[in-house]
Design an enzyme around this catalytic site. Structure first.
Site, short mmCIF file in Angstrom:
data_model
loop_
_atom_site.label_atom_id
_atom_site.label_comp_id
_atom_site.label_asym_id
_atom_site.label_seq_id
_atom_site.Cartn_x
_atom_site.Cartn_y
_atom_site.Cartn_z
N PRO A 155 0.95 -1.23 0.05
CA PRO A 155 -0.23 0.19 -0.10
C PRO A 155 1.09 1.34 -0.23
CG PRO A 155 -0.69 -1.62 1.55
CD PRO A 155 0.76 -2.13 1.10
N GLU A 156 0.58 2.09 -0.97
CA GLU A 156 1.19 3.37 -1.11
C GLU A 156 0.47 4.53 -0.89
OE1 GLU A 156 3.83 3.37 -4.68
OE2 GLU A 156 3.88 1.17 -4.50
N LYS B 108 2.95 7.42 3.92
CA LYS B 108 2.28 5.95 4.20
C LYS B 108 1.76 5.76 5.56
CE LYS B 108 5.43 4.21 0.54
NZ LYS B 108 6.23 2.91 0.47
#
Length: 341
Positions: free
Chosen positions: A2-3, A60
């Site tokens: 996940p970015e 993030k």
């Protein structure tokens, strides 16, 4: 992993579900790797009984704002972290697999928030999960002024620097530009696919040394760093809604029987997608558009060329601070047990 766009989607999900609800109970799983500097019991005790008044993201990382006295939870997904709402399937990175389940409690959960709206009495449950245990759960008194957030670089959505500030930040470095983009102390929230997308639109080879970039290339880099992040966030990181000419839509078939749709150049010819390891990560680029120009010698890096499309491998540290060398990330393990409060 996940970015920035996927984390922003998670923030919106929490706002939709949990804003102004009181945390009545916290169910946790013991994990002395994911819970950083605290025990799972300390985490639960610190936030139980407090109302969620806001949710904020930087890079993030994201954190919950709670009323009352006490510290705030600061969360990082790592490679495989995600959220799941009770009764819904989890929101996966890239796409939700057919095997995704609504079973509750979900596998690999680290904590579940049991919440209630004091006015409507509506209840909700949301879980934080992490299969590979590379995420982090912390408590901080002032998250934006303490590590890890205080050590991060600019956020392309929240505080993108001007071109005049951005250019010397790039030019003073001699590492490959892909490694710099992955450095969270430079650009917070940019991960592997976002960096590759930025370089593809900027027409820059991922191995190009930062201090050899032209003024035009730096201008493109500045423009598309913000553009790629804003575009992905505008569609809630839903890859099906990304523009068809994005590299993201065509890079995922390497080593698979079913190939991604081929990317076409403006001429109508098929693009040649190649892969190279830079900054410890597999980087995809288009050979016809992203050419390595003359520069100082680059250390030998193993390359792989194919007309398929890559599924990224490797891992990324919670806070990677790169020099001209590649990062190393270890993955420890420990036992765990479930605790309910």
């Amino acid at each position: 992993m996940p970015e920035l766009p996927e984390v922003e989607r998670a923030v919106k999900q929490i706002k939709r579900l949990a804003l102004n609800k009181t945390i009545q109970r916290v169910e946790t799983t013991e994990d002395n790797i994911v819970f950083s500097g605290i025990t799972h019991e300390e985490f639960a005790n610190e936030i139980t009984g407090r109302k969620i008044t806001g949710v904020k993201r930087y890079g993030k990382s994201f954190y919950l704002e709670l009323d009352g006295q006490g510290k705030l939870p600061v969360l990082h997904f790592g490679m495989t972290g995600m959220l799941q709402v009770k009764g819904e399937k989890p929101m996966y990175y890239k796409e939700t697999p057919k095997s995704a389940s609504t079973d509750w409690p979900p596998r690999f959960m680290k904590f579940i928030l049991h919440m209630r709206d004091e006015c409507t009495q509506a209840t909700a449950e949301i879980a934080f999960m992490d299969a590979r245990r590379l995420g982090k759960i912390r408590l901080r008194a002032t998250p934006d002024k303490e590590a890890p957030i205080s050590e991060l670089g600019f956020d392309p959505i929240l505080c993108m620097p001007s071109l005049e500030v951005f250019e010397p930040l790039v030019m003073k470095r001699s590492c490959p530009i892909k490694a710099l983009l992955l450095d969270q102390s430079f650009s917070a929230g940019v991960g592997n696919w976002v960096a590759d997308e930025i370089l593809y639109h900027s027409r820059i080879h991922p191995e190009q040394r930062c201090n050899t970039l032209t003024t035009t290339q730096i201008g493109n880099l500045h423009q598309f760093t913000k553009f790629v992040c804003e575009t992905a966030v505008s569609v809630d990181a839903d890859a099906t809604k990304f523009p068809e000419d994005w590299l993201f839509k065509h890079r995922w078939g390497k080593g698979k029987k079913t190939k991604a749709d081929p990317l076409k150049l403006v001429s109508g010819d098929f693009a040649t997608i190649k892969w190279v390891t830079v900054g410890g990560r597999t980087s995809a680029y288009v050979a016809e558009l992203q050419q390595l120009t003359s520069q100082a010698p680059v250390p030998l890096i193993k390359k792989r060329t194919t007309h398929s499309h890559s599924l990224e491998g490797g891992s990324e540290s919670d806070l990677s601070v790169l020099t001209d060398s590649d990062p190393e990330v270890s993955q420890p393990s420990s036992k765990k047990r479930v605790r309910k409060t």
